[in-house]
Design a protein around this motif. Structure first.
Motif, PDB file in Angstrom:
ATOM      1  N   HIS A  97     -30.011 -22.672  -8.020  1.00  0.00           N
ATOM      2  CA  HIS A  97     -31.343 -23.203  -7.741  1.00  0.00           C
ATOM      3  C   HIS A  97     -31.349 -23.988  -6.422  1.00  0.00           C
ATOM      4  CE1 HIS A  97     -32.267 -22.110 -11.884  1.00  0.00           C
ATOM      5  NE2 HIS A  97     -31.155 -22.743 -12.243  1.00  0.00           N
ATOM      6  N   PRO A  98     -31.364 -23.293  -5.288  1.00  0.00           N
ATOM      7  CA  PRO A  98     -31.473 -24.009  -4.002  1.00  0.00           C
ATOM      8  C   PRO A  98     -32.773 -24.810  -3.948  1.00  0.00           C
ATOM      9  CG  PRO A  98     -30.906 -21.691  -3.677  1.00  0.00           C
ATOM     10  CD  PRO A  98     -31.293 -21.837  -5.105  1.00  0.00           C
ATOM     11  N   ASP A  99     -32.692 -26.055  -3.475  1.00  0.00           N
ATOM     12  CA  ASP A  99     -33.910 -26.877  -3.424  1.00  0.00           C
ATOM     13  C   ASP A  99     -34.754 -26.503  -2.212  1.00  0.00           C
ATOM     14  OD1 ASP A  99     -33.278 -28.736  -1.065  1.00  0.00           O
ATOM     15  OD2 ASP A  99     -31.539 -29.042  -2.354  1.00  0.00           O
ATOM     16  N   HIS A 100     -36.003 -26.975  -2.207  1.00  0.00           N
ATOM     17  CA  HIS A 100     -36.953 -26.572  -1.162  1.00  0.00           C
ATOM     18  C   HIS A 100     -36.533 -27.053   0.216  1.00  0.00           C
ATOM     19  CE1 HIS A 100     -38.371 -30.580  -2.459  1.00  0.00           C
ATOM     20  NE2 HIS A 100     -38.739 -30.717  -1.214  1.00  0.00           N
ATOM     21  N   ASP A 101     -35.863 -28.189   0.312  1.00  0.00           N
ATOM     22  CA  ASP A 101     -35.389 -28.669   1.616  1.00  0.00           C
ATOM     23  C   ASP A 101     -34.360 -27.709   2.204  1.00  0.00           C
ATOM     24  OD1 ASP A 101     -36.998 -30.895   1.737  1.00  0.00           O
ATOM     25  OD2 ASP A 101     -35.561 -32.187   0.718  1.00  0.00           O
ATOM     26  N   THR A 102     -33.463 -27.220   1.356  1.00  0.00           N
ATOM     27  CA  THR A 102     -32.449 -26.261   1.817  1.00  0.00           C
ATOM     28  C   THR A 102     -33.103 -24.978   2.319  1.00  0.00           C
ATOM     29  OG1 THR A 102     -30.836 -27.144   0.243  1.00  0.00           O
ATOM     30  CG2 THR A 102     -30.425 -24.939   1.112  1.00  0.00           C
ATOM     31  N   LEU A 103     -34.089 -24.482   1.571  1.00  0.00           N
ATOM     32  CA  LEU A 103     -34.779 -23.256   1.970  1.00  0.00           C
ATOM     33  C   LEU A 103     -35.560 -23.442   3.263  1.00  0.00           C
ATOM     34  CD1 LEU A 103     -36.015 -22.270  -1.585  1.00  0.00           C
ATOM     35  CD2 LEU A 103     -34.487 -20.878  -0.179  1.00  0.00           C
ATOM     36  N   ALA A 104     -36.288 -24.579   3.375  1.00  0.00           N
ATOM     37  CA  ALA A 104     -37.081 -24.829   4.580  1.00  0.00           C
ATOM     38  C   ALA A 104     -36.179 -25.016   5.792  1.00  0.00           C
ATOM     39  CB  ALA A 104     -37.962 -26.054   4.369  1.00  0.00           C
ATOM     40  N   ALA A 105     -35.064 -25.732   5.618  1.00  0.00           N
ATOM     41  CA  ALA A 105     -34.135 -25.938   6.741  1.00  0.00           C
ATOM     42  C   ALA A 105     -33.513 -24.615   7.177  1.00  0.00           C
ATOM     43  CB  ALA A 105     -33.048 -26.935   6.343  1.00  0.00           C
ATOM     44  N   PHE A 106     -33.191 -23.746   6.220  1.00  0.00           N
ATOM     45  CA  PHE A 106     -32.617 -22.434   6.552  1.00  0.00           C
ATOM     46  C   PHE A 106     -33.620 -21.607   7.346  1.00  0.00           C
ATOM     47  CE2 PHE A 106     -32.121 -17.938   5.410  1.00  0.00           C
ATOM     48  CZ  PHE A 106     -30.817 -17.711   5.833  1.00  0.00           C
ATOM     49  N   ARG A 107     -34.881 -21.607   6.922  1.00  0.00           N
ATOM     50  CA  ARG A 107     -35.917 -20.842   7.636  1.00  0.00           C
ATOM     51  C   ARG A 107     -36.105 -21.394   9.047  1.00  0.00           C
ATOM     52  NH1 ARG A 107     -41.135 -20.418   4.325  1.00  0.00           N
ATOM     53  NH2 ARG A 107     -40.933 -22.675   4.415  1.00  0.00           N
ATOM     54  N   ARG A 108     -36.055 -22.699   9.198  1.00  0.00           N
ATOM     55  CA  ARG A 108     -36.272 -23.310  10.506  1.00  0.00           C
ATOM     56  C   ARG A 108     -35.061 -23.108  11.420  1.00  0.00           C
ATOM     57  NH1 ARG A 108     -37.451 -27.690   8.532  1.00  0.00           N
ATOM     58  NH2 ARG A 108     -35.411 -28.688   8.570  1.00  0.00           N
ATOM     59  N   ARG A 109     -33.867 -23.220  10.855  1.00  0.00           N
ATOM     60  CA  ARG A 109     -32.648 -23.183  11.670  1.00  0.00           C
ATOM     61  C   ARG A 109     -32.257 -21.761  12.067  1.00  0.00           C
ATOM     62  NH1 ARG A 109     -29.712 -25.081   8.089  1.00  0.00           N
ATOM     63  NH2 ARG A 109     -28.570 -23.213   7.456  1.00  0.00           N
ATOM     64  N   CYS A 110     -32.543 -20.797  11.214  1.00  0.00           N
ATOM     65  CA  CYS A 110     -32.055 -19.429  11.430  1.00  0.00           C
ATOM     66  C   CYS A 110     -33.146 -18.482  11.907  1.00  0.00           C
ATOM     67  CB  CYS A 110     -31.424 -18.903  10.138  1.00  0.00           C
ATOM     68  SG  CYS A 110     -30.066 -19.921   9.528  1.00  0.00           S
ATOM     69  N   ALA A 430     -43.366 -17.147  15.789  1.00  0.00           N
ATOM     70  CA  ALA A 430     -42.837 -15.806  16.058  1.00  0.00           C
ATOM     71  C   ALA A 430     -41.684 -15.470  15.113  1.00  0.00           C
ATOM     72  CB  ALA A 430     -42.380 -15.710  17.510  1.00  0.00           C
ATOM     73  N   HIS A 431     -40.823 -16.463  14.836  1.00  0.00           N
ATOM     74  CA  HIS A 431     -39.722 -16.245  13.902  1.00  0.00           C
ATOM     75  C   HIS A 431     -40.249 -15.972  12.492  1.00  0.00           C
ATOM     76  CE1 HIS A 431     -36.989 -18.799  16.731  1.00  0.00           C
ATOM     77  NE2 HIS A 431     -37.129 -17.559  17.148  1.00  0.00           N
ATOM     78  N   GLU A 432     -41.283 -16.718  12.093  1.00  0.00           N
ATOM     79  CA  GLU A 432     -41.841 -16.493  10.758  1.00  0.00           C
ATOM     80  C   GLU A 432     -42.495 -15.119  10.669  1.00  0.00           C
ATOM     81  OE1 GLU A 432     -44.494 -18.752   7.340  1.00  0.00           O
ATOM     82  OE2 GLU A 432     -44.716 -19.375   9.433  1.00  0.00           O
TER      83      GLU A 432
END
Length: 451
Positions: A97-110, A430-432
């Motif tokens: 269960h990855p938390d929402h901060d982990t998911l948001a940071a991954f989307r932003r960083r990668c 653009a990344h999104e």
């Protein structure tokens, strides 16, 4: 005698449960996991230094985000909740269960890696025989920015607010220096009110600076276009030809105009016409393969119209030619028509099929079965395209546009429910958009794999 299926929530499993038994064989979640396992994720895994506590694997985070976008749950908070509530999300996360901060940071960083993965998926589709480039349809759609249009300020309005705030600061300073404290209303903290207005004035100064910078760029572009037109007409004169029309007038560098706007939430978004009104948006562009309906290229632009977007799209396709193959034909509506765009397609070795005007909905019956007169030998590129569009073959080819790119945007907005970007700034947006296109392609490839 009861005919109901027994309900028992208390008895423990007789055998250990397996996530492999949770979903049907052809489920989209299974397909996404299988595709991700075939991708090269080294660029993602390299970003983890190996220090601290164990991290969720990028394959898990990527799979959750892709399945979230594909099923209308792009929000990281909703994805986190779904790893508890949804069998499909539990399957992708392997019961973690990855938390929402982990998911948001991954989307932003990668974000930069999403475009690379997008190309890898297209290469896999080509390897599986799903993608055979030939005809592509290009279109754009306005997608709401993560900003309210009520946060937008025009140059003219900024000047009015600035004058009002400066006047209020003078009044507050006079109250602060007054010997008669009875003039200060009850509950008013004068220093705090002054500080609040000075902070707003500083924000307005920054907004003015950015609008002035945009105006300088606009003036420089207008001057460059003027000089190019003058040089072109002079070249005709030097060749002994008379240029048609009047000489262009030099642009006036007037700086910011009263109607120039900036948004304080996302300054890179723009006010665009959407339906019968206006909203704070980006213009999302996509090139869709006519046979497979897979998105083969995409980007976002701040321009409210599509007239300047053919050349950037051709540049993207040219960079991917070695991996994906060569494009044969481009289909686009009237918003993309210009002589320059037709010439750009011809120079790239691509046959342009760009509508030059709106066609009537119910043309005469015989027009659909007749061929145009032969094309003159000295016809221009635009005339050749116009002739091509009137032929039976050309009409059939152009008819593919409506059933190719428009359904893709329709499904993205109404089935995948992606109507607003979650991030701010053109590069992040653009990344999104690459992530959205990646989700659509996997959703489409899953359908093609079952055909």
């Amino acid at each position: 005698m009861s005919r109901f299926i027994p309900v028992d929530r208390q008895t423990s499993y007789l055998f250990p449960p397996s996530v492999e038994d949770w979903l049907p064989e052809n489920h989209l979640a299974r397909f996404i996991v299988e595709v991700i396992e075939r991708l090269d994720l080294s660029e993602l895994t390299r970003q983890y230094a190996g220090r601290g506590s164990a991290a969720h694997h990028p394959a898990v985070l990527l799979g959750l985000l892709i399945y979230g976008y594909a099923t209308g749950l792009p929000s990281s908070r909703k994805v986190e909740r779904a790893t508890y509530d949804s069998v499909a999300f539990r399957y992708i996360a392997a019961n973690t269960h990855p938390d929402h901060d982990t998911l948001a940071a991954f989307r932003r960083r990668c974000g930069e890696q999403f475009e690379q993965l997008f190309v890898q998926v297209l290469m896999l589709a080509r390897e599986l025989g799903m993608l055979k480039l030939g005809k592509i349809a290009v279109d754009g759609s306005k997608v709401k920015a993560n900003a309210s249009r009520h946060s937008a300020l025009s140059w003219g309005h900024i000047k009015k607010i600035e004058a009002q705030l400066r006047q209020e600061v003078k009044q507050l300073m006079a109250l602060a220096e007054s010997e008669d404290r009875k003039q200060v209303p009850d509950g008013m903290d004068v220093p705090q009110e002054i500080a609040r207005r000075q902070e707003r004035l500083a924000a307005l100064d920054e907004a003015k600076r950015k609008l002035e910078e945009r105006a300088r760029e606009r003036d420089a572009q207008a001057q460059a276009e003027y000089e190019a037109k003058v040089a072109k007409r002079q070249a005709k004169r030097d060749a002994g030809k008379k240029p048609g029309g009047k000489d262009p007038q030099p642009p006036s560098a007037g700086g910011p105009q009263d109607k120039d706007q900036i948004n304080l939430s996302d300054e890179e978004s723009r006010i665009m016409k959407v339906g019968g009104g206006f909203d704070q948006c980006y213009n999302a562009q996509a090139a869709v393969d006519a046979d497979s309906m897979l998105i083969v290229a995409g980007f976002v632009t701040q321009a409210g119209n599509d007239s300047q977007q053919i050349e950037p799209m051709l540049d993207v396709l040219a960079r991917r030619q070695e991996q994906l193959g060569r494009i044969g034909q481009v289909l686009a509506d009237t918003g993309y028509f210009s002589a320059a765009n037709v010439a750009a397609c011809e120079e790239a070795g691509i046959v342009p099929m760009i509508a030059m005007k709106r066609e009537q909905h119910h043309p005469p019956m015989l027009d659909r079965f007749t061929e145009p007169p032969p094309l003159p030998h000295d016809a221009t590129a635009v005339e050749a395209m116009a002739h091509r569009l009137k032929t039976k073959t050309g009409r059939a080819d152009y008819a593919l546009r409506k059933q190719t790119v428009e359904p893709v945007f329709g499904i993205i907005k109404h089935v995948m429910k992606f109507r607003q970007f979650l991030v701010r700034g053109k590069q992040n947006v653009a990344h999104e958009w690459s992530l959205v296109a990646l989700a659509w392609n996997l959703k489409r490839m899953n359908v093609l794999s079952m055909a």
